[in-house]
Write a protein that holds these residues in place. Structure first.
Motif, mmCIF file in Angstrom:
data_model
loop_
_atom_site.group_PDB
_atom_site.id
_atom_site.type_symbol
_atom_site.label_atom_id
_atom_site.label_comp_id
_atom_site.label_asym_id
_atom_site.label_seq_id
_atom_site.Cartn_x
_atom_site.Cartn_y
_atom_site.Cartn_z
ATOM 1 N N SER A 129 42.040 32.342 28.553
ATOM 2 C CA SER A 129 41.978 33.752 28.927
ATOM 3 C C SER A 129 40.566 34.476 28.781
ATOM 4 O O SER A 129 40.193 35.212 29.553
ATOM 5 C CB SER A 129 42.812 34.456 27.679
ATOM 6 O OG SER A 129 44.226 34.156 27.693
ATOM 7 N N GLU B 20 39.076 36.723 31.736
ATOM 8 C CA GLU B 20 38.608 38.141 31.383
ATOM 9 C C GLU B 20 37.126 38.230 32.187
ATOM 10 O O GLU B 20 36.750 39.361 32.629
ATOM 11 C CB GLU B 20 38.800 38.488 30.109
ATOM 12 C CG GLU B 20 37.962 39.958 29.782
ATOM 13 C CD GLU B 20 38.088 40.262 28.349
ATOM 14 O OE1 GLU B 20 38.038 41.452 28.212
ATOM 15 O OE2 GLU B 20 38.702 39.220 27.672
ATOM 16 N N PHE C 22 45.893 42.140 28.796
ATOM 17 C CA PHE C 22 45.304 42.035 30.254
ATOM 18 C C PHE C 22 45.779 43.067 31.098
ATOM 19 O O PHE C 22 45.218 43.641 32.080
ATOM 20 C CB PHE C 22 45.341 40.625 31.072
ATOM 21 C CG PHE C 22 44.598 39.778 30.442
ATOM 22 C CD1 PHE C 22 43.225 39.771 30.539
ATOM 23 C CD2 PHE C 22 44.915 38.332 30.299
ATOM 24 C CE1 PHE C 22 42.485 38.691 30.045
ATOM 25 C CE2 PHE C 22 44.469 37.426 29.816
ATOM 26 C CZ PHE C 22 42.934 37.634 29.688
ATOM 27 N N LYS D 269 43.565 46.214 32.041
ATOM 28 C CA LYS D 269 42.329 45.658 32.701
ATOM 29 C C LYS D 269 42.914 45.315 34.140
ATOM 30 O O LYS D 269 41.744 45.208 34.909
ATOM 31 C CB LYS D 269 41.535 44.581 32.164
ATOM 32 C CG LYS D 269 41.433 44.975 30.681
ATOM 33 C CD LYS D 269 40.798 43.536 29.974
ATOM 34 C CE LYS D 269 40.589 43.791 28.435
ATOM 35 N NZ LYS D 269 39.944 42.675 27.805
#
Length: 818
Positions: free
Chosen positions: A592, A596, A628, A631
């Motif tokens: 993760s 990102e 997430f 984003k």
């Protein structure tokens, strides 16, 4: 029968001419075209022959068949017509065998006429014709039009004769390539009885370019021969070539080792191939080392149990590596041999003295051909530059040429020290007698000695006691250590610590250490070896298994933060595959943060994680997935405004991601989908319409949420001052109905009033879409066809008005189908 299963028109071109002279006998027909003064008519001879096979009366064709084929063969003597005729040979054979059930003599056409015609054009001075003949012959054998008897008696002897012409590069190149490509189609019996012996002789040729050419084709024989033959013939021959004095041959060995390893028994792979490959990793020539490092990841993947990759051929007959799903494993064409042009790269001809000597010895001291002399003269200057890899006299020049300028590895600043381990590979038979040595002899004579001399826990500094950087920080002091359990001159940077057993026993640890070191390379002069490390990382991880993930985690982190965007792009492409191997817990924890970071990278990198966005989000746990979601709108930002495909992919991936989130979260955070509906490019708007329809279907059970969501869309689009947005709303209504995103009664109350209002729109393009939506989607719904429906009167009124619209296109689309 070989031709059974082909339809009559399988090989008929859509533009094939129609012949109106079918009243003539077959012989007269072909003579008419073969003797025509019009060159276009003469080019039609092969098409005429195929038409004769299909349409001529059986009894008449049987009588004149031999004369017809004689005329066809004579046409091949015309240089202007030969190329087209050779190209059509497989199609002529197909028609002959397809119609052999009605004319028995057609069964013998391939063996009596077509195969000899193709074979006599092999190795001709016209390189283009030679390649056409090779292609035709491969196609004939691939389609099983050639019998085993014909192959053994008429084809193989001619090819073997061409392989004797070792002094002619173009002829020997075509012959070896053809012989190798035919072997999978000819089968194990013919390959082992007839072709394999000559192939091993070529591998021990005195001419280095013949040995290199032969080495490039090992994979074809690995694909077809038995395991016993592989162990007794191919493997010893390959191991001996790895010791060749010419660096170009050793480089080719490094290129093809994955093909050898893919069929090699597990124990022999570990005991013989691994030490041999480690030696190539530490070869004195930098080009050999680079090729070895480029294939290192794939080689490690061959240690997997069950196997991960296997050998296959593509539609062109070239070797490829595929995984269990049939996907090709081909990083940067490293393992592909679609052409053998790389064999004649300029660095290979740094051995001009060797080439001249070999040529003279095989031709009684005859003069070199002019083209060869010119080639050698042109490469004279290059030889001086490449002496380090071409057998030059100056060891100093070789040392300087082998300097590898890796920015963060002290090892790469000096060439590895000479080999100080006496392993079995060092004492392999010489090239001259390798064909007579079996693998059993090698194992018996040398394997025990290899294990007796290897000390897994021994560490040695390079000759001269090279000093290493020191640091006060614990763990920062590094030393150059000889990699254990390998026949390798490669040194690996390791922290000074107490030696212990390798953390895994699936692959030799020294190979894994070398692979991990590749991740820290940031120098483009070495062909970006980190890219090859990144490309093969999923395969290496799958080979080692999830339990050994800690060994590769730092490698992944280094590659994900690499200075080269190509390396980061490769990792971004495979992040979801790595997550599949690791499982939900490890993927959420360790992948993760990388995901990102990629969100803020270049478009070339972001598009790769975007392409697999839904696959990755499905892998991680729900908590991390929700983090997430806010984003995802960062994907709307692109470096170049015209990069519309990026936004199209975003819309497509978001459509697949919608079911992964709660309805309220989808409406809150994927609201930017409305921005995609206003995109300049139509395909992006179309993808966005599908996305919004999917959102409506996902949130439909929450009536209040659906009502508020559609009200905002209607206000922004249906009542916009821009006609394109009003048109988009009409398209959205059609998409929602087409995908059954909501019940018709809900559609009638929430969207239909806005749609009917647009039937008065002053812009014809808007009314046109409204008419199409009503006719193609609304009135076809059973709900709106009910006479008791209160909406039916308003709907029919709008439809009649559109049918009388002033715009002709609107009237046409508003007409109900009969």
């Amino acid at each position: 029968m070989a031709g059974a299963g082909f339809e009559q028109d399988d090989y008929t071109s859509p533009t094939e001419p129609q012949f109106d002279d079918t009243s003539l006998t077959p012989l007269l027909r072909i003579q008419k075209y073969a003797q025509s003064g019009d060159v276009y008519d003469r080019h039609l001879v092969s098409k005429v022959v195929q038409d004769i096979f299909r349409t001529a009366p059986a009894d008449l064709l049987a009588r004149e068949l031999k004369d017809v084929m004689t005329v066809l063969i004579k046409v091949a003597d015309d240089g202007a017509l030969k190329a087209d005729l050779i190209d059509d040979i497989p199609n002529i054979a197909a028609q002959a065998l397809e119609n052999a059930n009605r004319v028995r003599g057609l069964e013998d056409i391939v063996g009596d006429f077509l195969v000899p015609l193709v074979v006599r054009n092999l190795g001709c001075s016209d390189a283009g014709m030679d390649k056409k003949a090779q292609k035709a012959l491969i196609e004939l054998t691939k389609r099983r039009y050639v019998t085993q008897f014909q192959a053994e008696i008429k084809i193989c002897p001619s090819i073997l004769a061409l392989t004797k012409m070792e002094s002619q590069l173009d002829v020997i190149s075509g012959a070896v390539t053809l012989m190798s490509k035919l072997s999978p189609h000819l089968g194990k019996d013919i390959t082992e009885r007839i072709l394999l012996k000559r192939f091993t002789e070529l591998c021990s040729s005195e001419m280095f370019y013949v040995r290199k050419l032969s080495t490039a084709h090992f994979g074809y024989y690995c694909l077809v021969i038995s395991r016993e033959t592989f162990e007794k013939t191919i493997l010893p021959c390959y191991l001996a070539l790895c010791q060749d004095e010419i660096w170009g041959v050793r480089k080719m060995c490094a290129d093809v080792i994955v093909y050898i390893s893919a069929v090699c028994p597990t124990q022999l792979r570990y005991d013989l191939l691994a030490p041999t490959f480690a030696k190539l990793l530490g070869d004195e020539c930098r080009w050999v080392r680079l090729s070895a490092y480029q294939t290192l990841g794939a080689f490690i993947a061959t240690f997997a149990d069950p196997p991960l990759i296997k050998i296959d051929t593509n539609s062109s007959g070239d070797l490829i590596l595929i995984n269990n799903n049939g996907d090709e494993f081909n990083p940067g064409a490293t393992f592909g041999f679609s052409t053998i042009n790389s064999i004649y790269m300029k660095e290979d001809f740094g051995f001009n003295n060797v080439l001249k000597q070999n040529y003279d010895e095989n031709n009684g001291g005859a003069q070199l051909d002019d083209w060869m002399v010119k080639l050698l003269e042109d490469c004279e200057e290059e030889q001086k530059k490449e002496n380090s890899c071409g057998g030059g006299d100056s060891k100093k020049e070789k040392h300087e040429d082998d300097l590898l300028l890796y920015s963060d590895l002290n090892y790469w600043y000096t060439r590895p020290p000479p080999l100080d381990l006496q392993l079995s590979v060092e004492t392999l038979p010489s090239i001259g007698n390798q064909a007579n040595v079996s693998l059993e002899d090698i194992v018996t004579d040398h394997l025990e000695e290899m294990y007796a001399t290897i000390n897994l826990n021994e560490s040695k500094l390079p000759p001269g006691g090279a000093e290493t950087p020191s640091s006060d920080i614990k763990g920062d002091n590094l030393e150059l250590t000889n990699v254990s359990d390998s026949n390798s001159t490669v040194n690996s940077l390791k922290p000074v610590e107490e030696k212990k057993e390798p953390p895994q026993k699936i692959v030799p640890q020294d190979l894994l250490d070398s692979y991990i070191a590749m991740a820290r390379s940031e120098n483009n002069l070495e062909n970006d070896m980190s890219f090859f490390c990144a490309y093969s990382l999923p395969a290496v991880l799958l080979t080692l298994g999830r339990d050994n993930w800690p060994l590769l985690k730092s490698t992944l982190d280094n590659l994900a933060g690499h200075v080269s965007y190509k390396v980061r792009r490769s990792i971004a492409s495979s992040l979801h595959e790595i997550g599949t191997i690791l499982g939900t817990e490890l993927a959420s924890k360790d992948l993760s943060p990388l995901f990102e970071g990629f969100l803020k990278d270049l478009d070339e990198v972001r598009i790769r994680i975007l392409t697999n966005l839904s696959a990755f989000l499905q892998l991680i746990d729900e908590e991390q997935r929700i983090k997430f979601l806010p984003k995802l709108d960062e994907f709307l930002r692109v470096d170049y405004a015209f990069n519309w495909r990026f936004h199209e992919t975003l819309a497509q991936q978001l459509t697949e991601c919608v079911p992964l989130f709660q309805p309220a979260d989808v409406v809150k955070y994927i609201r930017f989908s409305e921005a995609l509906m206003t995109h300049n490019v139509a395909v992006v708007r179309d993808a966005a319409l599908i996305l919004v329809a999917r959102i409506v279907k996902h949130i439909y059970k929450d009536r209040s949420l659906t009502s508020s969501y559609l009200s905002v869309i209607a206000e922004r689009f249906a009542h916009s001052k821009k006609w394109k947005l009003r048109q988009t709303f009409a398209c959205l209504c059609a998409e929602i109905l087409a995908r059954d995103a909501m019940e018709p009664e809900e559609f009638a109350s929430l969207l239909l009033p806005h749609l009917l209002d647009l039937s008065w729109d002053p812009v014809a393009n808007v009314r046109l879409v409204v008419a199409r939506c009503i006719v193609n989607h609304i009135i076809k719904k059973e709900f709106f066809a009910d006479p008791q429906n209160e909406k039916i009167d308003a709907l029919q009124t709008v439809l009649r008005r559109l049918q009388a619209d002033k715009d002709r296109d609107v009237r046409m689309l508003a007409e109900l189908p009969l």
